[in-house]
Design an enzyme around this catalytic site. Structure first.
Site, PDB file in Angstrom:
ATOM      1  N   GLU A   1     -13.763 -42.745   1.165  1.00 29.63           N
ATOM      2  CA  GLU A   1     -13.483 -41.994   0.287  1.00 29.63           C
ATOM      3  C   GLU A   1     -14.482 -41.754  -0.807  1.00 29.63           C
ATOM      4  OE1 GLU A   1     -10.155 -43.625  -1.969  1.00 29.63           O
ATOM      5  OE2 GLU A   1     -10.767 -45.717  -1.447  1.00 29.63           O
TER       6      GLU A   1
ATOM      7  N   ARG B   1       7.059  -4.476  15.533  1.00 34.98           N
ATOM      8  CA  ARG B   1       6.053  -5.715  15.188  1.00 34.98           C
ATOM      9  C   ARG B   1       6.920  -6.763  15.461  1.00 34.98           C
ATOM     10  NH1 ARG B   1       6.463  -4.289   8.901  1.00 34.98           N
ATOM     11  NH2 ARG B   1       8.643  -4.527   8.650  1.00 34.98           N
TER      12      ARG B   1
ATOM     13  N   MET C   1       0.909  -1.023   0.083  1.00 34.09           N
ATOM     14  CA  MET C   1       0.024  -0.016   0.163  1.00 34.09           C
ATOM     15  C   MET C   1       0.884   1.170  -0.102  1.00 34.09           C
ATOM     16  SD  MET C   1      -3.341  -1.033   2.348  1.00 34.09           S
ATOM     17  CE  MET C   1      -2.200  -1.788   3.676  1.00 34.09           C
TER      18      MET C   1
ATOM     19  N   GLY D   1     -10.093 -41.316   3.051  1.00 30.46           N
ATOM     20  CA  GLY D   1      -9.124 -40.907   1.980  1.00 30.46           C
ATOM     21  C   GLY D   1      -9.823 -39.692   1.317  1.00 30.46           C
ATOM     22  N   THR D   2      -9.051 -38.262   1.911  1.00 33.34           N
ATOM     23  CA  THR D   2      -9.708 -37.227   1.732  1.00 33.34           C
ATOM     24  C   THR D   2      -9.330 -36.806   0.214  1.00 33.34           C
ATOM     25  OG1 THR D   2      -7.794 -36.212   2.686  1.00 33.34           O
ATOM     26  CG2 THR D   2      -9.968 -36.356   4.023  1.00 33.34           C
ATOM     27  N   ASN D   3      -8.373 -37.352  -0.656  1.00 33.53           N
ATOM     28  CA  ASN D   3      -8.034 -36.936  -1.780  1.00 33.53           C
ATOM     29  C   ASN D   3      -9.235 -37.367  -2.727  1.00 33.53           C
ATOM     30  OD1 ASN D   3      -5.441 -36.474  -0.895  1.00 33.53           O
ATOM     31  ND2 ASN D   3      -4.537 -37.977  -2.105  1.00 33.53           N
ATOM     32  N   ASP D   4      -9.566 -38.470  -2.848  1.00 38.33           N
ATOM     33  CA  ASP D   4     -10.843 -38.980  -3.227  1.00 38.33           C
ATOM     34  C   ASP D   4     -12.126 -38.376  -2.867  1.00 38.33           C
ATOM     35  OD1 ASP D   4      -8.939 -40.393  -5.393  1.00 38.33           O
ATOM     36  OD2 ASP D   4      -9.759 -42.375  -4.955  1.00 38.33           O
TER      37      ASP D   4
ATOM     38  N   ARG E   1       0.263 -48.122   0.336  1.00 38.43           N
ATOM     39  CA  ARG E   1      -0.259 -48.519  -0.808  1.00 38.43           C
ATOM     40  C   ARG E   1       0.554 -49.764  -1.580  1.00 38.43           C
ATOM     41  NH1 ARG E   1       1.007 -43.093  -1.183  1.00 38.43           N
ATOM     42  NH2 ARG E   1      -0.477 -41.548  -1.178  1.00 38.43           N
TER      43      ARG E   1
ATOM     44  N   ARG F   1      -3.198 -50.944   2.232  1.00 39.09           N
ATOM     45  CA  ARG F   1      -4.571 -50.917   1.502  1.00 39.09           C
ATOM     46  C   ARG F   1      -4.294 -51.915   0.164  1.00 39.09           C
ATOM     47  NH1 ARG F   1      -5.525 -45.345  -1.890  1.00 39.09           N
ATOM     48  NH2 ARG F   1      -3.595 -46.124  -2.919  1.00 39.09           N
TER      49      ARG F   1
END
Lengths: 904, 904
Positions: free
Chosen positions: A773, A363, A107, A794-797, A589, A645
């Site tokens: 998922e 600061r 600014m 499985g939060t990606n899918d 995996r 998995r």
């Protein structure tokens, strides 16, 4: 009636440090310093509410503002002894922005406001320095023309055509005419003539005169600061930093003090501790007879303030302590008071005007990762803060810096990167360019550090990725194959470097006009997403030998409730993660295990099999490989749970698609190439993401599930015979309906009984659970938990299906969505709490309604993201799982969530 | 202690008609008839609980069963005067299955049980007919060997090798030896010898003798009936009919009566009304001196029971009324009592033994669609039932039969179809084979009826599909392109006819050995999914001229709460739907509008544009087409709401992919083919379903949204100037986040203001709402409703994303899922209430929490599915929308839901 103006000065202030929302950070801290009796030039703050009003009311001010400003100017006069606009004893002021959160340089600022034909003579009398006054005047005209008048005229000149440059050119012409090169060589007369020339040019170009009235100047500057809240730069910065548009900025009007009034004047910046190391020494730089901008500009080498912070470059220059010992002691006293008051490292600006010390700003100081950890631990030792506060003092991304080699920030500062991309894997690396995975492996085999540069990577590149120090791709996003693999291995990675033109056949990478060949050296900064030509020095901190870090992470572990596991597919990664504090594997995996040469052949034969017998033969060959893999992983994680998995990805990912490869495969399988091609084509899907994958494979081909269950359970049984505490958790992917899990669980438990009988190992504990998922699984979690012994989100899918975003394709619109603010950030990086997060809450609640105390975790990228971790903590999950190098970050984020007590 | 046996006979019964769950349909109705004083041979029912016990306890019976059966046999003796197993006056019994819901022919029956060496003499004495007795005995041996002994021996002979066939061969040999051809020509002696031969052969082949003890025969037959509940045929039938495995069957043991004891004996079947037309006349067939199976077998032409049901084939034969007027009057009296008692059309079986009438069965009679409607309306007129009950009497799929030409069921009966497929579009059609869309259009243009036969269809085939009477595809499922388009147009369609081999180049369709050429005539039954060679007669009912139907649907409209709209993209379809009772358009897709020749060219130029200017030019050419389309649709729907969905599908669906087509496109666009190919390739997506489509297009290319909004609003404004009440609702697709809708709504409202200003039409009512088809939108419905003025659940896509099923790819696993019972039925045909349905509930509740009384509808396939409609009624939705030909069905289903008061 609302109060819009808060005054400060003379040891008193209407505001306080905790009023940052109203007064902005700068204004609140100026007020606080006054209250502490620290010398601050008097002034006042116009609140952020005025900014909001300004934009809500067609860029006008509240009626009462003018009277409040006038009263505040009067109060300043009372403190400072001189008065704004007073021809006899004029007071000049600075007008600066000040948002709730610092937005450095985004600014506008106007200095020396109040100089005009009526006040100049008084100012000259007061300072006895005509040259100083006209120099200040020409700075005011330049700044004001640029910041206020040009914008008010609605001009948006191209770079190099604005009024500021035109005025600078006038000044250069004057210097040329006078035969001098430095600004300081211009006399008072020169500057006076220049000011006249400036004012003429301003009126000619901008169609309005430079205002000759202090009050008009002041209001013009205030308006310019408010306008700049919605300038393009500021908006862009807010998007990146996630600062809400509605916060607004405050405006600080403050009496000018000058560090450039001779040998008894000076200006400087200081940190109460060393911001690069965290060491508890007063640290700063200063210049005699200079203004603040001179220290930052780098045209003069600044002096150190004391012996402790002398460097090679300023070793020969006197310190403030040496040259002005009294003032240094005053400053040291200010330092101690501020640090004790704020209980954190402060970043100060000070000016000495004719032997008098003024503080212009304080600061909380920015610091790098190592310094943040050290200060936090030290301050607990000094009794300044407690452990809970210490844990909040380190940002998770700062911890990341401690875990990877870093490109030396001193070297990097000011250097132009060759290309920029997305920071997909943190840390720094130097190596030789390799354009194919094979070449990377070859160079790596020779002991050469390698940077693998590809358009994009595929599972067939993993051997080269593994051999490389860093991976760079021209395409792809933060969740591309390259990014996922690199993060899993803690490798430096930059993806989506669109500027790279890669010609594998020619062995070249072209960036603009520059051509690099394979074998040329580059430096990669994966934390910032930058590539540099040539070699740059790296800084390496060994986290395991860093006692301060160990202490700090120990506190995190004491404070957090959320467990932290890791996603790892190989024993080395598992061991690494364990050293980083992982409490188990949350996602192992199995598909990466199929990419070895012999394995992929068996895998392909399994997929292309035309009869159950053919399939069984191929699976029989895969079984020993898988058992061996699991053996290594269980051993590395002895005593800790390992969630495996079952096969998840669509089958086409494993088969070749090029004619030549298909022919070769057909030859090794003794099959007709046409038939193999037909089967490969038959496997193709319109939307593989929503196709035949996950447990759908295991339901169609139960023998695959049986083979995998057998490999896992035989490995666990073998180890238990040896006395190794193997703890298997078998996870069924892509379940949407409880009956899918029921079907697969039955197969697994059948194999369990067989393996127990065959091996004689009766004590073979195993849990069978599922990924959550598919949205339907979360919605019907109460039913799914009838069978599931644990859940892992499985939060990606889950994000792909809940938001309807294909991760592979979202590049065409998701960046635009983030830019437009539709999603505050990429939902694949930080969980979409309002949408996907609701399914996490519903799923957890549902699962536990059926099975009390059901163990619920998260695997997938979000398990390593601090904001997501805070959400998962609040959602009552049991653990998060993330890539090995993010384990310490997750431990910190989990502790911070526990301390902050955030709940969704 | 549980009661396992329920007796009936002699005007008394322990069971009742409402005990179908316990006694099965047959048993409950036999008991009820006894209670009504109708003559029924005495007997007893072993309950379905015994069946459950039998399968839960390793195929054994409850301890108390034997004693209860003995007591029941004793009671039968009391009523009938003769006793089971009594050598002097033996009673023979039948043993039959009887499930809660009729499963005709799927389970076993044994007749004449109780004949053995000890009872035969007594039976001969009693009947005075040795031949009759040995004929009954040889029938018992045959049936018992087949049904009980062969299965008990664990033999599963191939067809044509079983014991039954061997015995029949023995009988043929005997007839040959005696030089006769008819069974009835064999004498008592012949039959006696044959019985001995039968018993020897049975013991030789099956390894056990035919039991010579009545009690052993009885228990063998009872066990065989329980076993047959889990026979392959029965299981298969239950899957198709959706009958739960756990229901089980009852067993009915009943005194035998014989219609084949001479000229005063007879047997017959009757319906209380005509099941083919619904006419209120007693309708039935009978044979003198015959057993029940003879009527069904068709070897003798049965007589009519009265004048009213005489046909061409039995006109010369005497009726029951003529030949046995007394007994006919008794039967007519039974008919009246049963119809008044059950208040529905009954299907009866009767036997007359030596002048005495016995009823063997009554059940609710099956009827076709026209008959169902007529009976329902008539019975209201007769005061038998009220309108609410009438509405429940017609199955929605029966209504379907009234709306399409039907293949004459009389002609179809017993004919072998050429090929079978999925019944994707109901009705019947006859036409000439066309193998390409162009050929179909050409033939259609000549006035020839056409059946378009394709491997599968794509949007480029729509002109041919439109020209065809029926569409047949070799591939694809119930939601393939062909199926969707055909249902939309109410066209007959069969998909997934795997047996068809189509060779477009050769112009042939091969099925097995038969080769058809283009132009050959075939008949398609889309209701059953069958194709026949040659022409078969069709029956056509004009629904608009059918007053009974109009009355019936009027009652539906009075009773239902749910509105019914239609999915239509063309004025003709809209008008058709309106005639069928649609109350507006719930989904007008705009993408089909882009497939005309000139339109698709402009569309492609729009997609492939490299600059906003190019895109704008292409859009300017599309605007008038779209405006004209909307004009037609608004006009057809004047006074009713029309919901127009903005552009939804992924762009690659509109561009060509073949080299030749791309080159031609490049030529017409004056562009480099390579550049066009590159842009086409760039558009390709990994998962187009989750890619750049829906509102994501409108956000990336706001000019597309502006063009569409303008076309809609200009059309509406034009019509309102003419005084036509056009009511536009603009629907934004694929919204997942309220800010997406906010963005698009802002554009639409801007265009609205422009159009108002330009046309001077101020009163231009329009709603802006959204599809709820992304799970996130349902989860955040409260926020989405801040902007949305209506919701419409797009349950097709919502199912895809919630279950993680790509409709295009689910063919590889979804049939297996349905077969395994994971999903009770295809969730794309009937909504998955537990999963997707939850989102419908959450979304509706969420939306209305923000905007009270928010209008919520459903478009997509589920809007025409009766089970789904019942769910939507319970969920409190405002309307469903379905293809025009399903509108009457939806009106009925909505009424049934309201009457049944189902709530989820």
């Amino acid at each position: 009636m609302a109060k819009y103006v808060y005054t400060f000065g003379g040891g008193q202030a209407e505001g306080r440090a905790d009023q940052k929302e109203l007064l902005g950070g700068k204004g609140a801290n100026l007020a606080e310093m006054c209250r502490l009796g620290i010398p601050v030039p008097a002034g006042f703050t116009i609140t952020t509410e005025v900014c909001t009003y300004f934009y809500d009311h067609d860029r006008t001010y509240p009626d009462s503002l003018e009277a409040e400003v006038d009263a505040a100017l009067e109060a300043m006069a009372g403190v400072m002894g001189s008065r704004f606009g007073d021809p006899d004893d004029p007071l000049l002021v600075s007008v600066r922005s000040g948002a709730r959160q610092s937005m450095p340089g985004m600014m506008e600022t106007v200095l020396n406001v109040g100089l005009c034909s009526s006040t100049i003579p008084g100012m000259v009398r007061k300072t006895g320095n005509e040259r100083f006054v006209y120099d200040a005047y020409r700075r005011l005209i330049m700044m004001y023309a640029d910041v206020v008048l040009e914008k008010a005229a609605g001009l948006e000149p191209e770079e190099g055509e604005g009024i500021r440059l035109q005025l600078e050119r006038l000044m250069d012409e004057r210097k040329a005419a006078r035969g001098v090169t430095l600004d300081t060589d211009l006399t008072a007369e020169d500057l006076k003539a220049l000011c006249d020339a400036f004012k003429q040019r301003v009126e000619a170009v901008l169609g309005r005169p430079f205002p000759d009235d202090p009050s008009e100047q002041l209001w013009g500057a205030v308006g310019a600061v408010f306008q700049s809240w919605n300038g393009a730069r500021a908006i862009h910065y807010r998007r990146i930093e996630g600062i809400p548009d509605e916060w607004g900025t405050a405006v600080n009007v403050q009496a000018m003090v000058f560090g450039n009034m001779g040998a008894s004047s000076a200006t400087g910046v200081a940190f109460t501790r060393n911001p690069a190391t965290g060491e508890n020494v007063f640290y700063g730089e200063w210049l005699v007879n200079a203004q603040g901008e001179d220290v930052v500009a780098g045209t003069r080498t600044p002096n150190a303030i004391n012996e402790a912070c002398r460097t090679e470059t300023n070793r020969h220059l006197p310190t403030l302590e040496e040259l002005m010992p009294d003032l240094y002691r005053q400053l040291l006293d200010v330092r101690d008071r501020l640090e004790h008051h704020y209980r954190d490292m402060q970043d100060l600006e000070f000016t000495i005007q004719e032997g008098r010390l003024w503080l212009l700003q304080t600061r909380t100081g920015k610091r790098n990762g190592p310094a943040a950890v050290r200060m936090a631990v030290d301050m607990v030792g000094e009794g300044l803060i407690d452990r809970r506060e210490a844990v909040l003092r380190v940002r998770p991304d700062q911890l990341d810096e401690l875990l990877h080699p870093m490109v030396d920030p001193k070297e990097e500062a000011g250097r132009q990167p060759l290309a920029r991309g997305l920071p997909a894997g943190p840390g720094g690396a130097v190596g030789r360019i390799a354009l194919t995975a094979d070449r990377a492996q070859e160079l790596g085999g020779l002991g050469e550090p390698v940077v693998l540069v590809r358009a994009e990577t595929s599972p067939e590149d993993v051997h080269g990725m593994h051999a490389a120090q860093a991976i760079v791709t021209a395409k792809g996003g933060m969740t591309s194959h390259a990014a996922l693999v690199a993060r899993g291995w803690g490798k430096t990675c930059v993806v989506g470097c669109g500027a790279l033109e890669i010609d594998v056949a020619a062995g070249t990478v072209t960036v603009g006009d520059t051509v690099f060949r394979e074998g040329d050296v580059v430096t990669v900064n994966g934390t910032r997403g930058a590539i540099y030509a040539g070699e740059m020095p790296l800084i390496v901190i060994d986290p395991e030998k860093n006692e301060t870090l160990a202490t700090f992470l120990g506190w995190c572990d004491d404070l957090r409730r959320l467990g932290v596991r890791t996603n790892a597919d190989r024993p080395e990664d598992a061991a690494q993660a364990r050293r980083f504090g992982a409490e188990g594997i949350g996602l192992c995996r199995t598909e990466h295990m199929f990419f070895g040469e012999e394995r992929i052949r068996a895998m392909r034969e399994m997929i292309l099999a035309e009869t159950p017998q053919e399939r069984a033969r191929a699976l029989d060959r895969l079984l020993p490989f898988q058992r061996e893999d699991f053996n290594g992983i269980f051993r590395a994680m002895a005593g800790l749970p390992v969630t495996v998995r079952l096969l998840d990805p669509p089958l086409p990912e494993f088969v070749p698609h090029e004619d030549a490869q298909i022919e070769e495969l057909a030859r090794t399988m003794g099959r007709d190439p046409e038939a193999v091609r037909a089967r490969v084509d038959q496997l193709q899907e319109m939307n593989p993401m929503l196709g035949h994958r996950g447990c759908r494979l295991g339901i169609s081909f139960p023998e695959v599930t049986r083979m995998q269950a057998r490999a896992i359970l035989e490995a666990a049984a073998e180890l238990r015979k040896e006395g190794v505490d193997a703890r298997a958790e078998i996870m069924v992917p892509l379940v949407g309906h409880v009956d899918e899990l029921r079907d697969q669980k039955r197969l697994i438990l059948e194999v369990l009984e067989q393996v127990k009988a065959e091996t004689g190992v009766d004590d073979l504990p195993v849990l069978v659970g599922t990924m959550i998922e598919v949205p339907r699984a979360a919605l019907t979690a109460a039913e799914v938990a009838e069978e599931a012994e644990f859940f892992s989100f499985g939060t990606n899918d889950l994000t792909q299906m809940t938001c309807g975003f294909s991760r592979d394709d979202a590049g065409t619109f998701l960046p635009l969505y983030v830019e437009k603010g539709i999603y505050p950030q990429d939902p694949f990086q930080s969980i979409d709490q309002a949408g996907v997060g609701q399914l996490v809450l519903l799923g957890t609640r549902g699962g536990r309604s059926t099975r009390e105390g059901l163990k619920v975790g998260v695997c997938g990228e979000h398990g390593g993201d601090p904001a997501s971790i805070a959400f998962f903590h609040g959602a009552g999950l049991d653990y998060v799982s993330c890539s090995p190098f993010r384990v310490p970050i997750a431990r910190l984020a989990a502790a911070q969530a526990a301390v902050s007590g955030e709940a969704p």
